[in-house]
Design a protein around this motif. Structure first.
Motif, PDB file in Angstrom:
ATOM      1  N   GLN A   5       0.809  -1.207   0.000  1.00 17.60           N
ATOM      2  CA  GLN A   5       0.000   0.000   0.000  1.00 17.60           C
ATOM      3  C   GLN A   5       0.848   1.265   0.000  1.00 17.60           C
ATOM      4  OE1 GLN A   5      -2.129  -1.149   3.618  1.00 17.60           O
ATOM      5  NE2 GLN A   5      -4.044  -0.953   2.496  1.00 17.60           N
ATOM      6  N   SER A   6       2.141   1.120   0.337  1.00 15.69           N
ATOM      7  CA  SER A   6       2.975   2.295   0.559  1.00 15.69           C
ATOM      8  C   SER A   6       3.068   3.188  -0.658  1.00 15.69           C
ATOM      9  CB  SER A   6       4.387   1.873   0.994  1.00 15.69           C
ATOM     10  OG  SER A   6       5.012   1.145  -0.027  1.00 15.69           O
ATOM     11  N   THR A   7       3.049   2.614  -1.852  1.00 17.27           N
ATOM     12  CA  THR A   7       3.206   3.428  -3.038  1.00 17.27           C
ATOM     13  C   THR A   7       1.954   4.199  -3.376  1.00 17.27           C
ATOM     14  OG1 THR A   7       2.644   1.494  -4.383  1.00 17.27           O
ATOM     15  CG2 THR A   7       4.980   1.972  -4.060  1.00 17.27           C
ATOM     16  N   ASN A   8       0.849   3.904  -2.658  1.00 20.67           N
ATOM     17  CA  ASN A   8      -0.394   4.623  -2.894  1.00 20.67           C
ATOM     18  C   ASN A   8      -0.593   5.761  -1.908  1.00 20.67           C
ATOM     19  OD1 ASN A   8      -1.200   2.930  -5.030  1.00 20.67           O
ATOM     20  ND2 ASN A   8      -1.892   1.372  -3.565  1.00 20.67           N
ATOM     21  N   LEU A   9       0.362   5.959  -1.020  1.00 20.85           N
ATOM     22  CA  LEU A   9       0.261   7.032  -0.053  1.00 20.85           C
ATOM     23  C   LEU A   9       0.356   8.384  -0.752  1.00 20.85           C
ATOM     24  CD1 LEU A   9       2.615   5.593   2.684  1.00 20.85           C
ATOM     25  CD2 LEU A   9       0.172   6.000   2.965  1.00 20.85           C
ATOM     26  N   ARG A  10      -0.208   9.365  -0.105  1.00 20.74           N
ATOM     27  CA  ARG A  10      -0.129  10.708  -0.660  1.00 20.74           C
ATOM     28  C   ARG A  10       1.316  11.167  -0.708  1.00 20.74           C
ATOM     29  NH1 ARG A  10       1.033  14.122   3.419  1.00 20.74           N
ATOM     30  NH2 ARG A  10       0.555  13.464   5.540  1.00 20.74           N
ATOM     31  N   PRO A 119      11.914  13.910  -2.639  1.00 20.22           N
ATOM     32  CA  PRO A 119      10.769  13.036  -2.895  1.00 20.22           C
ATOM     33  C   PRO A 119      10.039  12.625  -1.619  1.00 20.22           C
ATOM     34  CG  PRO A 119      12.815  11.820  -3.115  1.00 20.22           C
ATOM     35  CD  PRO A 119      13.194  13.264  -2.971  1.00 20.22           C
ATOM     36  N   TYR A 120      10.776  12.559  -0.522  1.00 23.21           N
ATOM     37  CA  TYR A 120      10.215  12.306   0.804  1.00 23.21           C
ATOM     38  C   TYR A 120      11.283  12.644   1.824  1.00 23.21           C
ATOM     39  CZ  TYR A 120      12.818   7.844   0.563  1.00 23.21           C
ATOM     40  OH  TYR A 120      13.802   6.901   0.433  1.00 23.21           O
ATOM     41  N   THR A 121      10.902  12.721   3.075  1.00 23.89           N
ATOM     42  CA  THR A 121      11.882  12.970   4.129  1.00 23.89           C
ATOM     43  C   THR A 121      11.847  11.825   5.123  1.00 23.89           C
ATOM     44  OG1 THR A 121      10.352  14.197   5.573  1.00 23.89           O
ATOM     45  CG2 THR A 121      11.601  15.465   3.921  1.00 23.89           C
ATOM     46  N   LEU A 122      12.942  11.704   5.868  1.00 24.30           N
ATOM     47  CA  LEU A 122      13.081  10.636   6.844  1.00 24.30           C
ATOM     48  C   LEU A 122      13.253  11.262   8.224  1.00 24.30           C
ATOM     49  CD1 LEU A 122      13.221   7.526   6.476  1.00 24.30           C
ATOM     50  CD2 LEU A 122      15.710   7.735   6.618  1.00 24.30           C
ATOM     51  N   ARG A 123      12.421  10.847   9.163  1.00 24.76           N
ATOM     52  CA  ARG A 123      12.544  11.318  10.540  1.00 24.76           C
ATOM     53  C   ARG A 123      13.049  10.169  11.398  1.00 24.76           C
ATOM     54  NH1 ARG A 123       7.711  13.490  14.585  1.00 24.76           N
ATOM     55  NH2 ARG A 123       8.978  13.464  16.488  1.00 24.76           N
ATOM     56  N   GLU A 124      14.269  10.302  11.890  1.00 21.69           N
ATOM     57  CA  GLU A 124      14.889   9.239  12.689  1.00 21.69           C
ATOM     58  C   GLU A 124      14.758   9.572  14.163  1.00 21.69           C
ATOM     59  OE1 GLU A 124      17.601   7.731  15.377  1.00 21.69           O
ATOM     60  OE2 GLU A 124      18.237   9.595  14.404  1.00 21.69           O
ATOM     61  N   ALA A 125      14.246   8.611  14.924  1.00 26.93           N
ATOM     62  CA  ALA A 125      14.099   8.808  16.365  1.00 26.93           C
ATOM     63  C   ALA A 125      14.085   7.465  17.076  1.00 26.93           C
ATOM     64  CB  ALA A 125      12.817   9.576  16.685  1.00 26.93           C
ATOM     65  N   ALA A 200      15.564  -0.954  -2.031  1.00 28.78           N
ATOM     66  CA  ALA A 200      14.248  -1.540  -2.281  1.00 28.78           C
ATOM     67  C   ALA A 200      13.148  -0.703  -1.645  1.00 28.78           C
ATOM     68  CB  ALA A 200      14.201  -2.973  -1.751  1.00 28.78           C
ATOM     69  N   ILE A 201      13.383  -0.242  -0.421  1.00 24.00           N
ATOM     70  CA  ILE A 201      12.392   0.606   0.256  1.00 24.00           C
ATOM     71  C   ILE A 201      12.285   1.956  -0.440  1.00 24.00           C
ATOM     72  CG2 ILE A 201      11.888   1.826   2.410  1.00 24.00           C
ATOM     73  CD1 ILE A 201      13.176  -0.540   3.879  1.00 24.00           C
ATOM     74  N   HIS A 202      13.425   2.508  -0.809  1.00 20.16           N
ATOM     75  CA  HIS A 202      13.447   3.795  -1.511  1.00 20.16           C
ATOM     76  C   HIS A 202      12.627   3.717  -2.801  1.00 20.16           C
ATOM     77  CE1 HIS A 202      15.059   7.582  -3.076  1.00 20.16           C
ATOM     78  NE2 HIS A 202      15.388   6.941  -4.185  1.00 20.16           N
ATOM     79  N   ARG A 203      12.759   2.627  -3.533  1.00 13.72           N
ATOM     80  CA  ARG A 203      12.014   2.475  -4.777  1.00 13.72           C
ATOM     81  C   ARG A 203      10.510   2.396  -4.513  1.00 13.72           C
ATOM     82  NH1 ARG A 203      14.622   1.051  -9.416  1.00 13.72           N
ATOM     83  NH2 ARG A 203      12.821  -0.164 -10.120  1.00 13.72           N
ATOM     84  N   GLN A 204      10.130   1.726  -3.449  1.00 14.48           N
ATOM     85  CA  GLN A 204       8.711   1.669  -3.112  1.00 14.48           C
ATOM     86  C   GLN A 204       8.175   3.043  -2.704  1.00 14.48           C
ATOM     87  OE1 GLN A 204       8.774  -2.319  -0.630  1.00 14.48           O
ATOM     88  NE2 GLN A 204       6.720  -1.893  -1.362  1.00 14.48           N
ATOM     89  N   THR A 206       9.210   5.898  -3.600  1.00 19.51           N
ATOM     90  CA  THR A 206       9.173   6.833  -4.724  1.00 19.51           C
ATOM     91  C   THR A 206       8.344   6.306  -5.875  1.00 19.51           C
ATOM     92  OG1 THR A 206      11.278   5.907  -5.531  1.00 19.51           O
ATOM     93  CG2 THR A 206      11.405   7.876  -4.161  1.00 19.51           C
ATOM     94  N   GLY A 207       7.731   5.133  -5.693  1.00 19.90           N
ATOM     95  CA  GLY A 207       6.852   4.592  -6.728  1.00 19.90           C
ATOM     96  C   GLY A 207       7.578   4.009  -7.913  1.00 19.90           C
ATOM     97  N   GLN A 208       8.875   3.726  -7.759  1.00 17.66           N
ATOM     98  CA  GLN A 208       9.656   3.224  -8.889  1.00 17.66           C
ATOM     99  C   GLN A 208       9.418   1.755  -9.188  1.00 17.66           C
ATOM    100  OE1 GLN A 208      13.868   4.399  -8.849  1.00 17.66           O
ATOM    101  NE2 GLN A 208      13.360   5.959  -7.332  1.00 17.66           N
TER     102      GLN A 208
END
Length: 212
Positions: A5-10, A119-125, A200-204, A206-208
């Motif tokens: 479902q991740s590639t369908n996120l806004r 394309p997206y940001t990463l919040r590390e915590a 692999a996660i990055h491609r998902q 970004t919809g690649q």
């Protein structure tokens, strides 16, 4: 949310990354950064806000008193740690001051990075789940590693003994519980290659990997 479902996120996405102490979050974040993804370190910015955000400072002074900061305005971290260690109610109140401030700051940071074309940001915590911050991201990555390896890594990194590491681990959510919140899992067991997992996660994200 499933991985499919991740590639369908806004878009644009706010992605969270967490994991237990010694899991290797920093290394994973560096790989994402090499792909051009901006990374927000919640720990770094929490420390910055504690010393620079006037509202946060005022709240801490009201909660803990003037000893919370030295005469130069630097946060008296060791003193505060001693105070809240045996007073869970004060620790909860301190977190209630800092965590919302970090969330608000991270949102402003995210918007600024989006304007730059990320394309997206990463919040590390480390405490993204425990703090409730996971509710405000669109997808969550959990970095996992065997406990024995995590202990060994932290012992070498911080020059502490195993007992000290285990005490710190005991204050965090168990890894198996973290995994229940994960949309993506990165296995950092020292055997599985990290870069292919990140790509692999990055491609998902970004919809690649959508079928053509």
């Amino acid at each position: 949310m499933s991985k499919d479902q991740s590639t369908n996120l806004r878009r644009p996405l706010r992605v969270g990354l967490t994991g237990g102490i010694g899991s290797g979050k920093t290394t994973v974040c560096e790989i994402f950064q090499s792909l051009g993804i901006p990374v927000y370190s919640a720990d770094f910015w929490a420390k910055w806000l504690i010393e620079h955000d006037e509202q946060v400072k005022a709240g801490i002074l009201d909660l803990l008193g003037p000893e919370a900061y030295d005469p130069n305005g630097a946060y008296n971290r060791a003193w505060v740690a001693r105070i809240v260690f045996d007073q869970p109610e004060k620790l909860s109140a301190l977190n209630a001051l800092v965590h919302p401030a970090v969330e608000a700051h991270s949102r402003r940071w995210h918007e600024a990075e989006m304007e730059k074309g990320a394309p997206y940001t990463l919040r590390e915590a480390a405490l993204l789940i425990e703090s409730g911050g996971y509710r405000f991201v669109d997808a969550l990555i959990v970095v996992t590693a065997p406990e024995a390896l995590r202990i060994e890594r932290v012992m070498q990194r911080d020059q502490v003994d195993a007992a000290a590491v285990k005490a710190r681990m005991a204050k965090q959510m168990p890894e198996e519980e973290k995994l229940a919140f994960a949309d993506f899992v990165i296995n950092n067991d020292g055997q599985s290659a990290l870069i292919p997992q990140v790509i692999a996660i990055h491609r998902q994200l970004t919809g690649q990997n959508k079928s053509k």
